[in-house]
Write a protein that holds these residues in place. Structure first.
Motif, PDB file in Angstrom:
ATOM      1  N   LEU A  32       0.807  -1.225   0.000  1.00 55.33           N
ATOM      2  CA  LEU A  32       0.000   0.000   0.000  1.00 55.33           C
ATOM      3  C   LEU A  32       0.840   1.275   0.000  1.00 55.33           C
ATOM      4  CD1 LEU A  32      -2.874  -1.021   2.431  1.00 55.33           C
ATOM      5  CD2 LEU A  32      -2.962  -0.800  -0.060  1.00 55.33           C
ATOM      6  N   SER A  33       2.089   1.164   0.438  1.00 56.32           N
ATOM      7  CA  SER A  33       2.931   2.361   0.492  1.00 56.32           C
ATOM      8  C   SER A  33       3.471   2.780  -0.871  1.00 56.32           C
ATOM      9  CB  SER A  33       4.107   2.145   1.457  1.00 56.32           C
ATOM     10  OG  SER A  33       5.039   1.227   0.911  1.00 56.32           O
ATOM     11  N   ASN A  34       3.491   1.866  -1.850  1.00 60.36           N
ATOM     12  CA  ASN A  34       4.076   2.219  -3.146  1.00 60.36           C
ATOM     13  C   ASN A  34       3.272   1.785  -4.371  1.00 60.36           C
ATOM     14  OD1 ASN A  34       4.586  -0.533  -3.077  1.00 60.36           O
ATOM     15  ND2 ASN A  34       6.791  -0.351  -3.339  1.00 60.36           N
ATOM     16  N   VAL A  35       2.111   1.181  -4.160  1.00 60.52           N
ATOM     17  CA  VAL A  35       1.354   0.645  -5.296  1.00 60.52           C
ATOM     18  C   VAL A  35       1.006   1.715  -6.322  1.00 60.52           C
ATOM     19  CG1 VAL A  35      -0.911   0.805  -4.139  1.00 60.52           C
ATOM     20  CG2 VAL A  35      -0.556  -0.852  -5.990  1.00 60.52           C
ATOM     21  N   TRP A  36       0.596   2.885  -5.877  1.00 61.59           N
ATOM     22  CA  TRP A  36       0.202   3.930  -6.834  1.00 61.59           C
ATOM     23  C   TRP A  36       1.414   4.529  -7.526  1.00 61.59           C
ATOM     24  CZ3 TRP A  36      -4.232   2.635  -8.045  1.00 61.59           C
ATOM     25  CH2 TRP A  36      -5.150   2.200  -7.093  1.00 61.59           C
ATOM     26  N   GLN A  37       2.511   4.590  -6.824  1.00 62.00           N
ATOM     27  CA  GLN A  37       3.755   5.081  -7.427  1.00 62.00           C
ATOM     28  C   GLN A  37       4.177   4.157  -8.568  1.00 62.00           C
ATOM     29  OE1 GLN A  37       7.235   4.756  -4.891  1.00 62.00           O
ATOM     30  NE2 GLN A  37       7.930   6.776  -5.562  1.00 62.00           N
ATOM     31  N   ILE A  38       4.134   2.863  -8.332  1.00 59.59           N
ATOM     32  CA  ILE A  38       4.540   1.894  -9.356  1.00 59.59           C
ATOM     33  C   ILE A  38       3.525   1.863 -10.498  1.00 59.59           C
ATOM     34  CG2 ILE A  38       5.055  -0.539  -9.817  1.00 59.59           C
ATOM     35  CD1 ILE A  38       7.180   1.010  -8.107  1.00 59.59           C
ATOM     36  N   THR A  39       2.251   1.973 -10.168  1.00 61.23           N
ATOM     37  CA  THR A  39       1.218   1.977 -11.199  1.00 61.23           C
ATOM     38  C   THR A  39       1.381   3.168 -12.144  1.00 61.23           C
ATOM     39  OG1 THR A  39      -0.302   0.846  -9.716  1.00 61.23           O
ATOM     40  CG2 THR A  39      -1.278   1.933 -11.590  1.00 61.23           C
ATOM     41  N   SER A  40       1.885   4.274 -11.641  1.00 57.96           N
ATOM     42  CA  SER A  40       2.018   5.476 -12.475  1.00 57.96           C
ATOM     43  C   SER A  40       3.215   5.433 -13.428  1.00 57.96           C
ATOM     44  CB  SER A  40       2.126   6.718 -11.587  1.00 57.96           C
ATOM     45  OG  SER A  40       3.383   6.760 -10.939  1.00 57.96           O
ATOM     46  N   LEU A  41       4.125   4.485 -13.259  1.00 54.81           N
ATOM     47  CA  LEU A  41       5.266   4.380 -14.165  1.00 54.81           C
ATOM     48  C   LEU A  41       4.811   3.850 -15.521  1.00 54.81           C
ATOM     49  CD1 LEU A  41       7.882   2.720 -11.771  1.00 54.81           C
ATOM     50  CD2 LEU A  41       7.593   5.159 -12.272  1.00 54.81           C
ATOM     51  N   SER A  42       5.478   4.304 -16.574  1.00 56.34           N
ATOM     52  CA  SER A  42       5.110   3.825 -17.911  1.00 56.34           C
ATOM     53  C   SER A  42       6.302   3.908 -18.859  1.00 56.34           C
ATOM     54  CB  SER A  42       3.943   4.640 -18.475  1.00 56.34           C
ATOM     55  OG  SER A  42       4.331   5.984 -18.664  1.00 56.34           O
ATOM     56  N   ALA A  61       3.159 -15.475  -8.324  1.00 56.07           N
ATOM     57  CA  ALA A  61       3.330 -14.182  -8.998  1.00 56.07           C
ATOM     58  C   ALA A  61       3.960 -13.243  -7.975  1.00 56.07           C
ATOM     59  CB  ALA A  61       2.002 -13.639  -9.497  1.00 56.07           C
ATOM     60  N   LEU A  62       5.185 -12.846  -8.225  1.00 55.96           N
ATOM     61  CA  LEU A  62       5.932 -11.979  -7.321  1.00 55.96           C
ATOM     62  C   LEU A  62       6.113 -10.621  -7.977  1.00 55.96           C
ATOM     63  CD1 LEU A  62       8.716 -14.574  -6.435  1.00 55.96           C
ATOM     64  CD2 LEU A  62       6.611 -14.127  -5.172  1.00 55.96           C
ATOM     65  N   LEU A  63       5.703  -9.558  -7.275  1.00 53.35           N
ATOM     66  CA  LEU A  63       5.735  -8.200  -7.815  1.00 53.35           C
ATOM     67  C   LEU A  63       6.689  -7.323  -7.040  1.00 53.35           C
ATOM     68  CD1 LEU A  63       1.876  -7.666  -7.948  1.00 53.35           C
ATOM     69  CD2 LEU A  63       3.332  -8.400  -9.815  1.00 53.35           C
ATOM     70  N   PHE A  64       7.483  -6.544  -7.768  1.00 50.49           N
ATOM     71  CA  PHE A  64       8.431  -5.641  -7.127  1.00 50.49           C
ATOM     72  C   PHE A  64       8.524  -4.331  -7.896  1.00 50.49           C
ATOM     73  CE2 PHE A  64       9.872  -9.883  -6.039  1.00 50.49           C
ATOM     74  CZ  PHE A  64      10.106  -9.777  -4.680  1.00 50.49           C
ATOM     75  N   GLY A  65       8.700  -3.266  -7.133  1.00 44.80           N
ATOM     76  CA  GLY A  65       9.120  -2.013  -7.722  1.00 44.80           C
ATOM     77  C   GLY A  65      10.629  -2.041  -7.823  1.00 44.80           C
ATOM     78  N   LEU A  66      11.157  -1.421  -8.852  1.00 42.92           N
ATOM     79  CA  LEU A  66      12.600  -1.305  -9.028  1.00 42.92           C
ATOM     80  C   LEU A  66      12.991   0.100  -8.604  1.00 42.92           C
ATOM     81  CD1 LEU A  66      12.820  -3.005 -12.534  1.00 42.92           C
ATOM     82  CD2 LEU A  66      13.383  -4.023 -10.315  1.00 42.92           C
ATOM     83  N   TYR A  67      13.914   0.190  -7.665  1.00 42.54           N
ATOM     84  CA  TYR A  67      14.271   1.475  -7.060  1.00 42.54           C
ATOM     85  C   TYR A  67      15.755   1.777  -7.217  1.00 42.54           C
ATOM     86  CZ  TYR A  67       9.737   1.984  -4.859  1.00 42.54           C
ATOM     87  OH  TYR A  67       8.390   2.149  -4.648  1.00 42.54           O
TER      88      TYR A  67
END
Length: 157
Positions: free
Chosen positions: A9-19, A48-54
């Motif tokens: 929940l802390s980064n889902v919208w941030q990752i969703t906004s990447l394109s 299914a494993l999901l990650f943001g790349l930082y």
């Protein structure tokens, strides 16, 4: 160094906004779509494993991994990992982050988070020469299989 961070929940919208750039959108599904697909995959009993790349504290991309065979997968999927989605945001492309992120992804998979495996595979559109070059430079080799009209490439872990 690129760090993988679980999506919550802390980064889902941030990752969703990447394109990716507009000319690349036919090559990779949007991150929101991928998250929905991951939910359905998990509900169906698969990994299914999901990650943001930082890069430091800046979100620069997204990755999704799977494990083992699902209907429609190529033969190489059995007992192995798959790089389902991999993207670097359009604002961070051209800086070598794709290669660095891919190295971080492979290092993570070598911890065998879902179980033992010998290989990791991925697929890409035949027209996506940029992806092919990146994956080839990382040691992925085409194995002659196709998946949904895409070329399958494999790397030994």
């Amino acid at each position: 160094m690129i760090e993988l961070r679980k999506i919550d929940l802390s980064n889902v919208w941030q990752i969703t906004s990447l394109s990716v750039r507009e000319d690349q959108q036919s090559f990779v599904a949007g991150n929101g779509y991928s998250m929905i697909e991951a939910f359905a995959t998990r509900e169906s009993g698969y990994a299914a494993l999901l990650f943001g790349l930082y890069m430091q504290d800046e979100a620069v991309g997204f990755v999704m991994f799977g494990y083992d065979y699902m209907e429609g997968d190529p033969e190489v999927a059995k007992g192995n990992y798959v790089l389902v989605r991999f993207m670097i945001d359009q604002h961070y492309q051209g800086r070598g982050l794709g290669k660095a992120a891919l190295e971080s992804c492979l290092a993570y998979l070598r911890t065998f988070p879902c179980g033992p495996a010998q290989k990791v595979w991925l697929s890409y559109e035949p027209e996506n020469t940029v992806a092919k070059a990146l994956y080839t430079s990382a040691g992925f080799r085409e194995n002659g299989e196709m998946c949904g009209g895409e070329i399958v490439a494999v790397k030994t872990l």
